[in-house]
Design a protein around this motif. Structure first.
Motif, PDB file in Angstrom:
ATOM      1  N   ALA A 376       0.846  -1.183   0.000  1.00  0.00           N
ATOM      2  CA  ALA A 376       0.000   0.000   0.000  1.00  0.00           C
ATOM      3  C   ALA A 376       0.882   1.234   0.000  1.00  0.00           C
ATOM      4  O   ALA A 376       1.910   1.274   0.684  1.00  0.00           O
ATOM      5  CB  ALA A 376      -0.907  -0.005   1.229  1.00  0.00           C
ATOM      6  N   VAL A 377       0.493   2.229  -0.782  1.00  0.00           N
ATOM      7  CA  VAL A 377       1.283   3.454  -0.857  1.00  0.00           C
ATOM      8  C   VAL A 377       1.435   4.064   0.530  1.00  0.00           C
ATOM      9  O   VAL A 377       2.504   4.546   0.904  1.00  0.00           O
ATOM     10  CB  VAL A 377       0.638   4.453  -1.836  1.00  0.00           C
ATOM     11  N   ALA A 378       0.386   4.010   1.326  1.00  0.00           N
ATOM     12  CA  ALA A 378       0.452   4.563   2.684  1.00  0.00           C
ATOM     13  C   ALA A 378       1.479   3.812   3.523  1.00  0.00           C
ATOM     14  O   ALA A 378       2.210   4.409   4.334  1.00  0.00           O
ATOM     15  CB  ALA A 378      -0.925   4.498   3.341  1.00  0.00           C
ATOM     16  N   THR A 379       1.558   2.496   3.328  1.00  0.00           N
ATOM     17  CA  THR A 379       2.539   1.694   4.064  1.00  0.00           C
ATOM     18  C   THR A 379       3.958   2.089   3.686  1.00  0.00           C
ATOM     19  O   THR A 379       4.851   2.184   4.543  1.00  0.00           O
ATOM     20  CB  THR A 379       2.335   0.195   3.783  1.00  0.00           C
ATOM     21  N   VAL A 380       4.164   2.331   2.410  1.00  0.00           N
ATOM     22  CA  VAL A 380       5.494   2.754   1.945  1.00  0.00           C
ATOM     23  C   VAL A 380       5.871   4.082   2.592  1.00  0.00           C
ATOM     24  O   VAL A 380       7.003   4.245   3.087  1.00  0.00           O
ATOM     25  CB  VAL A 380       5.521   2.867   0.406  1.00  0.00           C
ATOM     26  N   PHE A 381       4.946   5.002   2.610  1.00  0.00           N
ATOM     27  CA  PHE A 381       5.225   6.304   3.232  1.00  0.00           C
ATOM     28  C   PHE A 381       5.594   6.143   4.705  1.00  0.00           C
ATOM     29  O   PHE A 381       6.603   6.670   5.183  1.00  0.00           O
ATOM     30  CB  PHE A 381       3.998   7.230   3.099  1.00  0.00           C
ATOM     31  N   ASN A 382       4.778   5.386   5.419  1.00  0.00           N
ATOM     32  CA  ASN A 382       5.004   5.233   6.859  1.00  0.00           C
ATOM     33  C   ASN A 382       6.313   4.507   7.157  1.00  0.00           C
ATOM     34  O   ASN A 382       7.059   4.887   8.059  1.00  0.00           O
ATOM     35  CB  ASN A 382       3.825   4.473   7.493  1.00  0.00           C
ATOM     36  N   ASP A 383       6.592   3.458   6.386  1.00  0.00           N
ATOM     37  CA  ASP A 383       7.792   2.661   6.632  1.00  0.00           C
ATOM     38  C   ASP A 383       9.057   3.472   6.361  1.00  0.00           C
ATOM     39  O   ASP A 383       9.993   3.490   7.180  1.00  0.00           O
ATOM     40  CB  ASP A 383       7.781   1.405   5.754  1.00  0.00           C
ATOM     41  N   LEU A 384       9.078   4.158   5.225  1.00  0.00           N
ATOM     42  CA  LEU A 384      10.283   4.916   4.870  1.00  0.00           C
ATOM     43  C   LEU A 384      10.488   6.107   5.787  1.00  0.00           C
ATOM     44  O   LEU A 384      11.624   6.431   6.152  1.00  0.00           O
ATOM     45  CB  LEU A 384      10.202   5.380   3.410  1.00  0.00           C
ATOM     46  N   ARG A 385       9.412   6.746   6.196  1.00  0.00           N
ATOM     47  CA  ARG A 385       9.555   7.898   7.100  1.00  0.00           C
ATOM     48  C   ARG A 385      10.045   7.455   8.468  1.00  0.00           C
ATOM     49  O   ARG A 385      10.788   8.173   9.133  1.00  0.00           O
ATOM     50  CB  ARG A 385       8.219   8.620   7.225  1.00  0.00           C
ATOM     51  N   ALA A 386       9.643   6.249   8.888  1.00  0.00           N
ATOM     52  CA  ALA A 386      10.102   5.734  10.181  1.00  0.00           C
ATOM     53  C   ALA A 386      11.568   5.335  10.122  1.00  0.00           C
ATOM     54  O   ALA A 386      12.340   5.580  11.063  1.00  0.00           O
ATOM     55  CB  ALA A 386       9.243   4.538  10.597  1.00  0.00           C
ATOM     56  N   ARG A 387      12.004   4.710   9.021  1.00  0.00           N
ATOM     57  CA  ARG A 387      13.392   4.246   8.903  1.00  0.00           C
ATOM     58  C   ARG A 387      14.336   5.380   8.542  1.00  0.00           C
ATOM     59  O   ARG A 387      15.492   5.407   8.993  1.00  0.00           O
ATOM     60  CB  ARG A 387      13.473   3.142   7.836  1.00  0.00           C
ATOM     61  N   TYR A 388      13.865   6.306   7.720  1.00  0.00           N
ATOM     62  CA  TYR A 388      14.725   7.394   7.241  1.00  0.00           C
ATOM     63  C   TYR A 388      14.009   8.736   7.456  1.00  0.00           C
ATOM     64  O   TYR A 388      13.386   9.271   6.527  1.00  0.00           O
ATOM     65  CB  TYR A 388      15.053   7.212   5.763  1.00  0.00           C
TER      66      TYR A 388
END
Length: 587
Positions: A376-388
């Motif tokens: 999910a696009v939202a998952t990508v946003f959340n995951d990348l913002r949390a890691r980087y």
């Protein structure tokens, strides 16, 4: 007369009573030396073959002169020498007991005094001296051939070691042991000299030289006394700590060194003077060579976590006044294998085992793969913002829109071969682009400071497609100024690009504000360049743009744009080539 006195008679070996008497009975007080080692190095060599059978005096106590002379290679001279050596051992033991402890100087003098003159000089010159005398010089002093010195040195060492093991000289060993305990394996020369004085031993005396050889042997190197190569062991102990901890504490380093026998004070001196380390508070880091590479690595160890170039610069500025710049730090971080990028702006050490950050597109791909191929696009946003955290949402959105990925209904996946490419605009709609026949594309490219600096340049995707480069591909064109590559990366946010044009601008004399006409010859993959001056009129520019002399601008542009004559003006104005369009209306 005692039987022992009969040995001085040249015909002693003919005396039946003497020949049949046990050595233990022949030599008075023989039993007092029974546990002592027989000094074979000071006896005729033929006796040496019996060293394993008779290592101590007690082992020959029951032997008689007759039984010994019946053995191979043993004559009356060898047997008499053995008996005289036993008598000497008894006498030395008696004298030693009578004298009691005599002190280091007297004990060493008594030991050295039992060596013959040649052995004593060889050992003093080659073994005990702080600066060994060359064998050639020592041979001249002894009046012998240098080969003789080399041959006799091992024998002199063996005779000295044998004497040292004799209980009569135990006091020497005790003094050497005290020195070993006081000095440890590795110690500064001035500290060693002070300890010797405390033990009532003159550091410049032969006594000190002999005792240091026995205790270590200690060798003076670089202002330190090194016992048996201990420097390498001490250094290895420190390296082992740094291998496990990038910025160890003082206690961790001191524990490693004191476990090797160094005192706490000596260990601290070693850390501060013998190694290229820097101490910051209670943390130590390697600081070898004061190069940017080592300073950056040290700063990362001190921080203990990935950091930006600016944060590393701040640490280095506190530690060093060399004035290294942030740009230099960034260059070292990106060029050296020991560093690894951990986010868009932070770097760490590869040895930490952290996950490498390549770029935003790569991070998106990893997120998709971790979700099983779709996310999910939202998952990508959340995951990348949390890691980087240093990646913005707009950047993520931009890279999601590249050709590397396909989106639909709030889900994103990687592009596959089955996915069609987006449609490209017609080539004649791209400003500054013209055809000159079926195998030549001509592109007007503005010369900027970036071009003159040598930076790669964006190339319209339609142009890349026209010169034979599809998404994910590249093509290299040869030129008089060297090869130039056109490439189109799937994850590029700017589409296709071309390599440096700096050499071509220099070759044509182009400066900022001028225009380079890039001539792509498709049949033989060649690239040429021509200059259009910033002040040249449209009439002067046109032949360079279309690649041939122009009599009628309308006809030339009709062919170059592959459009009907009546549409040339509209096509030119629609793509922004207004000066050329105006040329059509000129009388």
């Amino acid at each position: 007369m005692d039987l022992i006195d009969d040995l001085h008679n040249p015909e002693w070996w003919r005396d039946p009573a003497l020949l049949s008497t046990r050595l233990g009975d022949l030599v008075p007080n023989f039993d007092t030396i029974g546990s002592f080692t027989i000094p074979y190095t000071r006896l005729p060599r033929r006796l040496g073959s019996y060293a394993e059978e008779f290592p101590r005096w007690a082992d020959v106590a029951d032997q008689t002169p007759e039984s010994l002379m019946l053995r191979p290679k043993l004559g009356e001279a060898a047997v008499r020498a053995l008996i005289e050596a036993a008598e000497h051992a008894v006498r030395v033991r008696r004298d030693t007991i009578a004298a009691g402890r005599v002190g280091a100087d007297a004990a060493v003098a008594r030991l050295v005094g039992e060596l013959d003159d040649s052995d004593r000089k060889i050992l003093a010159g080659q073994v005990w001296a702080a600066d060994p005398v060359p064998q050639r010089v020592l041979a001249e002093r002894l009046g012998v051939n240098p080969v003789s010195v080399s041959r006799n040195l091992p024998r002199a060492r063996a005779r000295f070691a044998e004497l040292l093991s004799d209980p009569a000289h135990h006091e020497v060993g005790e003094h050497a042991e005290r020195i070993r305990q006081r000095l440890g394996p590795y110690v500064p020369v001035d500290v060693a000299e002070l300890e010797l004085l405390r033990l009532n031993v003159d550091p410049t005396s032969q006594t000190a030289a002999v005792l240091l050889d026995i205790a270590g042997p200690y060798v003076s190197r670089g202002g330190w006394m090194d016992a048996g190569g201990s420097h390498a062991q001490v250094l290895a102990a420190v390296e082992a700590v740094f291998d496990g901890q990038g910025a160890p504490t003082t206690d961790a380093l001191l524990d490693a060194l004191t476990s090797r026998g160094l005192s706490t004070g000596v260990a601290l001196t070693f850390l501060e003077t013998k190694l290229t380390l820097r101490r910051f508070g209670d943390a130590w880091v390697r600081w070898a060579g004061d190069t940017t590479l080592h300073m950056v690595e040290a700063a990362l160890h001190l921080l203990g976590a990935p950091a930006t170039a600016e944060a590393l610069h701040a640490v280095i500025e506190r530690c060093d006044s060399s004035g290294v710049s942030v740009d230099r730090i960034k260059a070292v971080l990106s060029q050296k294998e020991r560093f690894i990028r951990t986010s868009r702006t932070t770097w760490g050490l590869r040895r930490w085992g952290v996950v490498e950050y390549v770029n935003i597109a790569h991070a998106i791909g990893e997120c998709i793969d971790a979700s099983g191929g779709k996310a999910a696009v939202a998952t990508v946003f959340n995951d990348l913002r949390a890691r980087y955290p240093d990646i913005s949402e707009s950047s993520i959105r931009t890279y999601l829109g590249t050709l590397a990925f396909v989106q639909g209904k709030g889900v994103v996946r990687r592009r596959t071969k089955a996915d069609a490419w987006p449609a490209l605009p017609p080539l004649n709609t791209i400003r500054g682009v013209f055809r000159n026949g079926p195998d030549e594309i001509r592109v007007a490219h503005l010369v900027t400071a970036e071009v003159l600096r040598g930076s790669g340049q964006v190339l319209h995707s339609a142009v890349a497609d026209a010169v034979g480069v599809r998404p994910g591909e590249q093509r290299t064109f040869t030129s008089s100024q060297g090869p130039v590559t056109v490439y189109w990366k799937l994850a590029s946010t700017g589409g296709a690009a071309i390599g440096s044009l700096r050499a071509h601008a220099q070759a044509t004399g182009a400066t900022a504000g001028d225009t380079l006409v890039l001539v792509f010859k498709l049949d033989d993959s060649k690239l040429e360049a021509a200059r259009i001056g910033a002040d040249e009129s449209a009439a002067v520019q046109l032949p360079k743009l279309v690649g041939h002399p122009v009599r009628a601008p309308s006809a030339a542009l009709t062919t170059a744009l592959s459009c009907p004559p009546q549409d040339v003006g509209a096509v030119l104005r629609a793509r922004g080539d207004n000066a050329l369009a105006d040329l059509l209306d000129a009388p």
